[in-house]
Design a protein around this motif. Sequence first.
Motif, PDB file in Angstrom:
ATOM      1  N   GLY A  34       0.845  -1.654  -0.007  1.00 24.23           N
ATOM      2  CA  GLY A  34      -0.352   0.212   0.028  1.00 24.23           C
ATOM      3  C   GLY A  34       0.701   1.463   0.109  1.00 24.23           C
ATOM      4  N   SER A  35       1.455   1.375  -0.123  1.00 22.10           N
ATOM      5  CA  SER A  35       2.855   2.531  -0.240  1.00 22.10           C
ATOM      6  C   SER A  35       4.147   2.072  -1.123  1.00 22.10           C
ATOM      7  CB  SER A  35       3.762   2.552   1.394  1.00 22.10           C
ATOM      8  OG  SER A  35       4.904   3.593   1.427  1.00 22.10           O
ATOM      9  N   ARG A  36       4.301   3.412  -1.536  1.00 24.31           N
ATOM     10  CA  ARG A  36       5.574   3.503  -2.445  1.00 24.31           C
ATOM     11  C   ARG A  36       5.995   3.571  -1.906  1.00 24.31           C
ATOM     12  NH1 ARG A  36       2.509   5.581  -8.015  1.00 24.31           N
ATOM     13  NH2 ARG A  36       1.530   7.389  -6.376  1.00 24.31           N
ATOM     14  N   ILE A  37       6.446   4.562  -1.419  1.00 20.17           N
ATOM     15  CA  ILE A  37       7.536   5.372  -0.022  1.00 20.17           C
ATOM     16  C   ILE A  37       8.194   4.328   0.791  1.00 20.17           C
ATOM     17  CG2 ILE A  37       6.810   7.729  -1.327  1.00 20.17           C
ATOM     18  CD1 ILE A  37       5.918   7.655   1.437  1.00 20.17           C
ATOM     19  N   ALA A  38       7.702   2.930   1.127  1.00 19.67           N
ATOM     20  CA  ALA A  38       8.376   2.622   2.504  1.00 19.67           C
ATOM     21  C   ALA A  38       8.624   1.710   2.147  1.00 19.67           C
ATOM     22  CB  ALA A  38       6.988   2.453   3.694  1.00 19.67           C
ATOM     23  N   LEU A  39      10.024   0.817   2.355  1.00 20.99           N
ATOM     24  CA  LEU A  39      10.516  -0.680   2.448  1.00 20.99           C
ATOM     25  C   LEU A  39      10.585  -0.959   3.700  1.00 20.99           C
ATOM     26  CD1 LEU A  39      13.603   0.226   0.387  1.00 20.99           C
ATOM     27  CD2 LEU A  39      11.424  -1.041  -0.922  1.00 20.99           C
ATOM     28  N   LEU A  40      10.499  -2.189   3.438  1.00 18.83           N
ATOM     29  CA  LEU A  40      10.064  -2.988   4.875  1.00 18.83           C
ATOM     30  C   LEU A  40      11.310  -4.168   5.543  1.00 18.83           C
ATOM     31  CD1 LEU A  40       6.430  -4.191   5.208  1.00 18.83           C
ATOM     32  CD2 LEU A  40       7.426  -2.514   6.406  1.00 18.83           C
ATOM     33  N   LEU A  41      12.005  -4.679   6.448  1.00 18.14           N
ATOM     34  CA  LEU A  41      12.962  -5.421   6.058  1.00 18.14           C
ATOM     35  C   LEU A  41      13.095  -5.621   7.496  1.00 18.14           C
ATOM     36  CD1 LEU A  41      16.581  -5.173   7.229  1.00 18.14           C
ATOM     37  CD2 LEU A  41      16.066  -2.731   5.335  1.00 18.14           C
ATOM     38  N   THR A  42      13.545  -6.976   8.060  1.00 14.66           N
ATOM     39  CA  THR A  42      14.223  -7.705   9.723  1.00 14.66           C
ATOM     40  C   THR A  42      14.477  -8.744   8.667  1.00 14.66           C
ATOM     41  OG1 THR A  42      11.907  -8.702   9.569  1.00 14.66           O
ATOM     42  CG2 THR A  42      12.783  -9.590  10.645  1.00 14.66           C
ATOM     43  N   HIS A  43      16.042  -7.966  10.205  1.00 15.91           N
ATOM     44  CA  HIS A  43      17.978  -8.580   9.951  1.00 15.91           C
ATOM     45  C   HIS A  43      17.521  -8.387  12.146  1.00 15.91           C
ATOM     46  CE1 HIS A  43      21.055  -8.875   9.917  1.00 15.91           C
ATOM     47  NE2 HIS A  43      21.376  -7.520  10.763  1.00 15.91           N
ATOM     48  N   GLN A  44      17.990  -9.492  12.359  1.00 13.62           N
ATOM     49  CA  GLN A  44      18.529  -9.654  13.732  1.00 13.62           C
ATOM     50  C   GLN A  44      17.105 -10.287  14.411  1.00 13.62           C
ATOM     51  OE1 GLN A  44      21.660  -6.963  14.846  1.00 13.62           O
ATOM     52  NE2 GLN A  44      23.241  -8.182  13.876  1.00 13.62           N
ATOM     53  N   GLY A  45      16.478 -10.008  13.687  1.00 15.40           N
ATOM     54  CA  GLY A  45      14.686 -10.093  14.892  1.00 15.40           C
ATOM     55  C   GLY A  45      14.491  -9.357  14.859  1.00 15.40           C
ATOM     56  N   ARG A  46      14.815  -8.392  14.226  1.00 13.77           N
ATOM     57  CA  ARG A  46      14.390  -6.575  14.381  1.00 13.77           C
ATOM     58  C   ARG A  46      13.797  -6.293  13.264  1.00 13.77           C
ATOM     59  NH1 ARG A  46      18.304  -3.261  17.391  1.00 13.77           N
ATOM     60  NH2 ARG A  46      19.789  -4.419  15.589  1.00 13.77           N
ATOM     61  N   SER A  47      12.470  -5.728  12.895  1.00 12.30           N
ATOM     62  CA  SER A  47      11.340  -5.556  12.178  1.00 12.30           C
ATOM     63  C   SER A  47      12.467  -3.656  11.403  1.00 12.30           C
ATOM     64  CB  SER A  47      10.143  -5.858  11.914  1.00 12.30           C
ATOM     65  OG  SER A  47      10.118  -7.256  11.891  1.00 12.30           O
ATOM     66  N   TRP A  48      12.557  -3.070  10.928  1.00 10.62           N
ATOM     67  CA  TRP A  48      12.239  -1.905  10.091  1.00 10.62           C
ATOM     68  C   TRP A  48      11.453  -1.298   9.427  1.00 10.62           C
ATOM     69  CZ3 TRP A  48      15.626   0.729  13.423  1.00 10.62           C
ATOM     70  CH2 TRP A  48      16.506  -0.476  14.282  1.00 10.62           C
ATOM     71  N   GLU A  49      11.115   0.041   8.882  1.00 10.03           N
ATOM     72  CA  GLU A  49      10.534   0.096   7.594  1.00 10.03           C
ATOM     73  C   GLU A  49      11.227   1.756   7.364  1.00 10.03           C
ATOM     74  OE1 GLU A  49       6.483   3.088   6.837  1.00 10.03           O
ATOM     75  OE2 GLU A  49       6.227   1.181   8.094  1.00 10.03           O
ATOM     76  N   VAL A  50      11.781   1.635   6.444  1.00 12.42           N
ATOM     77  CA  VAL A  50      13.143   2.317   5.789  1.00 12.42           C
ATOM     78  C   VAL A  50      12.055   3.619   4.765  1.00 12.42           C
ATOM     79  CG1 VAL A  50      14.489   3.156   4.717  1.00 12.42           C
ATOM     80  CG2 VAL A  50      15.193   1.162   5.842  1.00 12.42           C
ATOM     81  N   ARG A  51      11.829   4.579   5.438  1.00 12.05           N
ATOM     82  CA  ARG A  51      10.567   5.433   4.031  1.00 12.05           C
ATOM     83  C   ARG A  51      11.682   6.303   3.239  1.00 12.05           C
ATOM     84  NH1 ARG A  51       6.910   7.222   9.045  1.00 12.05           N
ATOM     85  NH2 ARG A  51       5.682   5.251   9.367  1.00 12.05           N
ATOM     86  N   TYR A  52      11.060   6.681   2.264  1.00 12.01           N
ATOM     87  CA  TYR A  52      12.209   7.327   1.835  1.00 12.01           C
ATOM     88  C   TYR A  52      11.603   8.336   1.606  1.00 12.01           C
ATOM     89  CZ  TYR A  52      13.621  10.158  -3.078  1.00 12.01           C
ATOM     90  OH  TYR A  52      14.367  10.867  -3.719  1.00 12.01           O
ATOM     91  N   VAL A  53      11.733  10.366   1.679  1.00  6.64           N
ATOM     92  CA  VAL A  53      11.712  11.139   1.901  1.00  6.64           C
ATOM     93  C   VAL A  53      12.022  12.492   1.163  1.00  6.64           C
ATOM     94  CG1 VAL A  53      11.926  13.085   3.931  1.00  6.64           C
ATOM     95  CG2 VAL A  53      12.033  10.749   4.753  1.00  6.64           C
ATOM     96  N   ALA A  54      12.824  12.875   0.701  1.00  9.77           N
ATOM     97  CA  ALA A  54      13.541  13.139   0.122  1.00  9.77           C
ATOM     98  C   ALA A  54      15.198  12.868  -1.131  1.00  9.77           C
ATOM     99  CB  ALA A  54      13.673  14.823   0.496  1.00  9.77           C
ATOM    100  N   GLN A  55      15.075  13.814  -1.540  1.00 12.13           N
ATOM    101  CA  GLN A  55      17.201  13.848  -2.375  1.00 12.13           C
ATOM    102  C   GLN A  55      17.420  14.821  -2.349  1.00 12.13           C
ATOM    103  OE1 GLN A  55      15.795  12.999  -6.196  1.00 12.13           O
ATOM    104  NE2 GLN A  55      17.700  13.707  -7.076  1.00 12.13           N
ATOM    105  N   GLU A  56      18.474  15.221  -1.407  1.00  9.33           N
ATOM    106  CA  GLU A  56      19.553  15.953  -1.041  1.00  9.33           C
ATOM    107  C   GLU A  56      20.108  16.276  -2.026  1.00  9.33           C
ATOM    108  OE1 GLU A  56      22.358  15.552   1.171  1.00  9.33           O
ATOM    109  OE2 GLU A  56      21.629  15.369   2.545  1.00  9.33           O
TER     110      GLU A  56
END
Length: 146
Positions: A34-56
Motif C-alpha cells: 500500500g505504499s510506494r515510498i516505504a520498504l520493510l526488512l527484518t534483521h536480527q529479529g528486529r523489523s524496520w521500515e525505511v521511508r524515502y523522504v527526499a533527495q538532497e
Amino acid sequence: MSVLPRAIPPKFTEQLRDALAQAGVRCVPTPKPGSRIALLLTHQGRSWEVRYVAQEANDLPVWQLVGPGQESGPLALTEDVVATITAPPPAPAPPAPGTSSRAPRTHLGFPVPEFVRADWHSERAYWWRLGVATAVGKLPANRPRP
C-alpha cells in the motif's frame, strides 16, 4: 514549498540494497504493501521500515528509519540507516533496585506493572491486587472490610 515524493527512485532502492548487502544483511528490503515510498526488512529479529523522504542537492537519498526504539525515526542518509540496522541489539536493562524476583509477572491474568513488582509486599501493591481481584470477581476472603 517542497513536494513530497510519490515513489522511491530505483537507483536509491538499489543503493540501499547494495549498502545493506555490503554490511552483511541478507534480508532484502521489500516494498510495504500500500505504499510506494516505504520498504520493510527484518534483521536480527528486529523489523524496520525505511521511508524515502527526499533527495538532497548532491543526489543522495534521505530516509526515515522506523523500528525498535525509534517510533518516529530521525532523517538519515543511507550509511546511517545501514549502521542503525546492523547495530547489535541493546542489552536488556538491569532490574530496577528493589525489584523482587519473586513477584509474579501476571496476577489473575493481568500483567503486573513494574512499579507494583518493585514493591510487591507494600500497601500500594496490595491495593492494586485487590483492584484486579475486584475487576475479575475474585475477592480474597481475608481482605479488610470497612
